[in-house]
Structures are given as C-alpha cells and as structure tokens.
Design a protein around this motif. Structure first.
Motif, PDB file in Angstrom:
ATOM      1  N   THR A   1     -41.573 -52.920  19.085  1.00  0.00           N
ATOM      2  CA  THR A   1     -40.776 -52.756  17.865  1.00  0.00           C
ATOM      3  C   THR A   1     -41.577 -53.037  16.615  1.00  0.00           C
ATOM      4  OG1 THR A   1     -38.802 -53.418  19.095  1.00  0.00           O
ATOM      5  CG2 THR A   1     -38.657 -53.509  16.696  1.00  0.00           C
ATOM      6  N   ILE A   2     -42.550 -53.964  16.687  1.00  0.00           N
ATOM      7  CA  ILE A   2     -43.261 -54.432  15.490  1.00  0.00           C
ATOM      8  C   ILE A   2     -44.722 -53.995  15.521  1.00  0.00           C
ATOM      9  CG2 ILE A   2     -41.731 -56.408  15.281  1.00  0.00           C
ATOM     10  CD1 ILE A   2     -43.943 -58.154  16.439  1.00  0.00           C
TER      11      ILE A   2
ATOM     12  N   PRO B   1     -41.343 -41.377   7.247  1.00  0.00           N
ATOM     13  CA  PRO B   1     -41.658 -41.528   8.680  1.00  0.00           C
ATOM     14  C   PRO B   1     -42.344 -42.841   9.051  1.00  0.00           C
ATOM     15  CG  PRO B   1     -43.175 -39.985   7.648  1.00  0.00           C
ATOM     16  CD  PRO B   1     -42.129 -40.294   6.625  1.00  0.00           C
ATOM     17  N   VAL B   2     -41.575 -43.918   9.023  1.00  0.00           N
ATOM     18  CA  VAL B   2     -42.046 -45.236   9.457  1.00  0.00           C
ATOM     19  C   VAL B   2     -41.512 -45.470  10.864  1.00  0.00           C
ATOM     20  CG1 VAL B   2     -41.955 -47.709   9.036  1.00  0.00           C
ATOM     21  CG2 VAL B   2     -42.122 -46.118   7.107  1.00  0.00           C
TER      22      VAL B   2
ATOM     23  N   PRO C   1     -50.595 -50.551   6.351  1.00  0.00           N
ATOM     24  CA  PRO C   1     -49.587 -49.544   6.003  1.00  0.00           C
ATOM     25  C   PRO C   1     -50.237 -48.224   5.611  1.00  0.00           C
ATOM     26  CG  PRO C   1     -49.818 -51.170   4.252  1.00  0.00           C
ATOM     27  CD  PRO C   1     -50.609 -51.683   5.409  1.00  0.00           C
ATOM     28  N   ARG C   2     -49.523 -47.136   5.845  1.00  0.00           N
ATOM     29  CA  ARG C   2     -50.061 -45.812   5.543  1.00  0.00           C
ATOM     30  C   ARG C   2     -49.118 -44.957   4.706  1.00  0.00           C
ATOM     31  NH1 ARG C   2     -54.573 -43.834   8.062  1.00  0.00           N
ATOM     32  NH2 ARG C   2     -55.600 -45.263   9.522  1.00  0.00           N
ATOM     33  N   ILE C   3     -47.938 -45.455   4.419  1.00  0.00           N
ATOM     34  CA  ILE C   3     -47.008 -44.720   3.561  1.00  0.00           C
ATOM     35  C   ILE C   3     -46.679 -45.603   2.360  1.00  0.00           C
ATOM     36  CG2 ILE C   3     -44.753 -43.607   3.400  1.00  0.00           C
ATOM     37  CD1 ILE C   3     -44.907 -43.035   6.354  1.00  0.00           C
TER      38      ILE C   3
ATOM     39  N   GLU D   1     -44.058 -48.579   2.137  1.00  0.00           N
ATOM     40  CA  GLU D   1     -42.780 -48.280   2.757  1.00  0.00           C
ATOM     41  C   GLU D   1     -42.696 -48.867   4.166  1.00  0.00           C
ATOM     42  OE1 GLU D   1     -39.882 -46.311   1.667  1.00  0.00           O
ATOM     43  OE2 GLU D   1     -40.844 -47.061  -0.157  1.00  0.00           O
ATOM     44  N   ASP D   2     -43.833 -49.225   4.747  1.00  0.00           N
ATOM     45  CA  ASP D   2     -43.823 -49.858   6.066  1.00  0.00           C
ATOM     46  C   ASP D   2     -43.108 -51.208   5.969  1.00  0.00           C
ATOM     47  OD1 ASP D   2     -46.252 -48.149   5.622  1.00  0.00           O
ATOM     48  OD2 ASP D   2     -46.400 -48.376   7.778  1.00  0.00           O
ATOM     49  N   GLY D   3     -42.490 -51.603   7.059  1.00  0.00           N
ATOM     50  CA  GLY D   3     -41.696 -52.822   7.033  1.00  0.00           C
ATOM     51  C   GLY D   3     -40.231 -52.540   6.779  1.00  0.00           C
ATOM     52  N   LYS D   4     -39.843 -51.260   6.768  1.00  0.00           N
ATOM     53  CA  LYS D   4     -38.449 -50.870   6.579  1.00  0.00           C
ATOM     54  C   LYS D   4     -37.987 -50.044   7.777  1.00  0.00           C
ATOM     55  CE  LYS D   4     -39.010 -50.739   1.536  1.00  0.00           C
ATOM     56  NZ  LYS D   4     -38.827 -49.926   0.302  1.00  0.00           N
TER      57      LYS D   4
END
Length: 490
Positions: free
Chosen positions: A447-448, A294-295, A453-455, A169-172
């Motif tokens: 911002t980046i 929660p990203v 990733p963890r989700i 889900e990271d990257g959103k």
C-alpha cells in the motif's frame, strides 16, 4: 480631428464675411457701424470648441497609452511566469537524471534528496545573475560568483519578478482509479479515509438540497461519477461492494437543474462539487487527501495523518479476531480502535514533520549530541523521515511499544493541533492501549512507498509593473522530460 478643425475654420470665415457685408445693422451711438463684438464672440467660441477637442484627444491618447502599458505589463508578467514554469520543470527533471548517475544516484536514494525542496535557492541565480552561498540564519556569505562577468544576463533585472511553488501529488488517494472498475482493496483505503468517528458531524447534517448521505453512500456517489457504467453502486457499512443495480443519476432528479453523471475521469478535484452530498465541508475535511492524478501507492514521506490512517487501517488486525480483510475494516470502524489508530497516524505525521525540518535535525545532532531520531529504530544520521517501507513499520512499532514517543511527536503534527487541541498533551501509548494491535506487513508494504515523488503540481507566478500572472500545471515525470496533465493560466 483635422477634418473637423478645417470645417470649423471655413464656417468661421463665412460667418465673418457675412457680418462684414451687412450695413449699419449694428451701430454704436451715431457713429459708423462696428462688428468687433461679433468677431470676439466667434473667436471665443472657436477657442472653447478647440479646447474641448484638444482635451478630448489628450484624454483618449492617455487611455490608449494606459491600455498599451497594461497589455505590455501583462505580457511581460505572463512570460516571466512561463519562464518560471519552464525553469521549475527543468530542475525537477534533473532530479531523475542525477538518480541515474553512477556516483550521485546511490547517494540521492540513500538520503532521499528532493530537488523540489530547494527550487527557491536554485531559482535565485536566474533572477540576479549571482550565485551565492549564505550561512543559514546569519547575514554572512561564504562564496559568491557573478555570472554577468561571464557574459550571462539575469532575467530579473527590471522591475519584474518571478517564482515557482511545487507541491507533490504523491501521498494522496487517487479517486480516478475507479474509472476502470472497483477493486475491493482500493475501496478499503477510501472507506478508511471516512471511517474516523471525528467526522460523524459531516454525515449527520443535511448537505444543501441534495440531502443527507451516509459515509458509504457518499463514497458510492463518488465512484458512480467516475466509473464507466450507468448503474448505481452499493457499499455495505463494512465497506464490502455489493451488486450494482438501479439508475446512478437518481440522486440528481430532485435538483432544480438536473444533470447527468459524468461517467468519466475527473479532470480536476473541484469537479467533486458536482457529486451529490459533496460540498465545502467535505472538501475542507478530505480535499488535501484526494487527487485525480495517477498516484498508485501512498508515499508515507508526504502523506497527511488522514491518509496514513487509511494505510494503517487497511493492514491492521486486532488480537483475538480473524485476519480477514472484512474484520480489519470492522476493527478500524470501531470507535475505540479507530481513535487509537488515528492518534498513532497523527504521531507518525508529527515524526515526519520533525525529520523534514533541517533545523530540528541540526539541533538534535549538534546541541543534544544524538546520532538518531529514535535510537535503535531509525538509521543513524538520517535526514529523511522514512528511507524505506521497513523503517516506517519499525517507527510504527516503536511508537506502540514506547509510551514516550507518541506525546513527543504529536506536538509536531498539524492535524493533532486541529483535531485534538490541548487534549493531545495527556495522550500516551499506554493510555491508548495499542499493544493489542498488529499489522499485516505484506499488506502494508503493497500500500505504501518511500520512492521519490514523480507527479507535481507546479504554480508559477510572474510579476511586472504591478501586474501578476499565475500559471498552474500538473506534471508527470514518469515520462522523460515530464508530461503535462493539467495547465491553466490566470
């Protein structure tokens, strides 16, 4: 059925004795009375009724057997999917255990090795009971070990099967961040997601009965759906938050079935369909760029071109203008600057896709004898798109300055194929005029991120006897062992 048979037999005996007691009412010629025809009729009736009863019982037993078999297959398919989910969760958690190891941890961080990318390979021994190492693209096995010889049984020996798919889900962009209030810097990212002029058609047609909403009106409606207050949000065309006033539910008054704004976090992304102005066209355009989990930061190793565009727009400034945030918003909303940045974002996506494919790197490092994807910019022998945020910035600057890089990596961008088509073949850095763009690196770096990733969204599928069960879950590995944020079975 036994009671029915007994009663029928008693009835037949009584009827037979009754006919035996009759005298001479049925005769054949002048001879003595005969009752053979009646007895035969009764026997045939009995046989017919019993045949129907037996056939009905047989059909009922077949139906019961089929139902029991389906329930059995469904149960086995469910637990195969459940096993796949647990195995996937276990393997994902092992990633973070390795990262804490003194020996393997630094190597993992340097290479950005991701466990979720090889889950299919790791899942195979649990199915077959055999660990094997095969040569890619060749029917040759280097090594093999049968776990059954060690007394370990496989889980996929019967007719069933199971597998798991993992999507970070990271990257959103996290829409639920507005549940605790609107921060101007967070608002900019969403404004930039909608800012590209390629989406003008989405905001110029009527969206069902809810009417046409502008970019900022749609974003305000999305914020009102999740924020805690009941006042309507207003956002200027320059993406500046104004003072709230009025009833936020007024957009839903003219609906056939009026409903109230939720004023709480979204549970799933599909809840956006209840927001005024949001439909299938919006979901198709922006759904892959949004999340409700929660990203915090945009993972540039996973982000699509649309999200990368939002990150670049948030930090860009144009030569000759002030460095204020509002001026940058206006610069990105300008069709000329917006087009330039969007092409740059698609080229960065193409670079990301190129490096993420091991076969591309194998060909580059062996056949072409190159040591780096972009010499002098990208670390030698890299196998990850962006090792850290500074590499992302260096690649971005290199694409602006080297006219050959953008057309080279645009060919690997899925978004470019969709939005530009053959038009991408004639694009170069010089024709775009990117040299007048600069970036606020401190703003960009806040911002980046390039962290692992963890989700994850995990989809586990179990199959048995023609029955399939699917379990979907979202797991947050910011906590040890992973915490389920969402679970659904079907």
């Amino acid at each position: 059925m036994t009671t029915l048979q007994g009663r029928f037999r008693v009835w037949v005996r009584l009827c037979f004795r009754f006919w035996q007691g009759l005298d001479g009412s049925i005769v054949r010629g002048a001879g003595r009375p005969t009752r053979r025809g009646v007895a035969l009729l009764l026997v045939l009736t009995y046989v017919a009724v019993m045949s129907a009863t037996v056939l009905s019982g047989f059909m009922n037993s077949q139906v019961s057997y089929s139902i029991a078999s389906n329930v059995r297959d469904d149960l086995k398919a469910y637990y195969k999917a459940h096993s796949a989910m647990n195995l996937g969760r276990l393997m994902l958690e092992y990633q973070y255990d390795l990262m804490e190891d003194e020996i393997y941890g630094p190597q993992l961080k340097r290479s950005n090795f991701q466990m979720y990318q090889i889950l299919d390979l790791l899942m195979a021994p649990f199915k077959s009971g055999i660990i094997s190492v095969d040569v890619p693209l060749a029917n040759h096995t280097i090594a093999s070990f049968n776990l059954r010889d060690a007394g370990v049984d496989a889980m996929g020996e019967d007719s069933g099967d199971f597998y798991v798919r993992v999507f970070p889900e990271d990257g959103k962009l996290n829409l639920n961040r507005f549940a605790t209030g609107v921060v101007q810097s967070n608002l900019y990212e969403f404004c930039m997601l909608f800012a590209n002029r390629a989406y003008d058609d989405l905001f110029s047609v009527r969206s069902g009965r809810r009417g046409r909403l502008s970019r900022m009106e749609l974003l305000a409606a999305m914020i009102d759906w999740v924020d805690a207050d009941s006042e309507k949000t207003y956002i200027t065309d320059n993406c500046v938050l104004e003072e709230s006033s009025g009833d936020e539910s007024s957009l839903y008054v003219d609906q056939r079935k009026r409903y109230w704004v939720k004023n709480a976090k979204l549970t799933t992304l599909d809840e956006l369909y209840q927001v005024a102005g949001f439909g299938d066209d919006m979901m198709a355009a922006f759904g892959e760029s949004l999340t409700v989990y929660p990203v915090d930061k945009i993972n540039v190793n996973l982000a699509s071109a649309k999200v990368l565009f939002a990150a670049l727009c948030k930090a860009v400034s144009v030569e000759g203008s002030s460095s204020g945030m509002e001026d940058r918003i206006w610069a990105c909303a300008d069709p000329r600057v917006g087009h330039q940045l969007f092409v740059l974002a698609m080229a960065l996506e193409g670079y990301q896709q190129f490096v993420s494919n091991p076969m591309n790197l194998l060909y580059l490092y062996t056949v072409e004898n190159e040591t780096s994807v972009i010499p002098g910019v990208v670390p030698v022998g890299t196998v990850v798109p962006f090792r850290d945020v500074s590499v992302f910035y260096r690649v971005t600057r290199a694409m602006i300055e080297d006219s050959t890089l953008i057309p080279r990596f645009l060919l690997y961008s899925p978004t470019a194929y969709t939005m530009l088509g053959e038009g991408m073949l004639g694009i170069t850095s010089s024709s775009l005029g990117l040299s007048n763009l600069t970036f606020n690196t401190s703003q960009l770096y806040t911002t980046i991120t390039t962290e692992s990733p963890r989700i994850f969204r995990v989809v586990a599928v179990g199959e048995y006897g023609g029955t399939r069960r699917t379990l979907s879950a979202v797991i947050d590995f910011n906590r040890t062992g992973g915490r389920f944020l969402y679970w659904r079975g079907q």
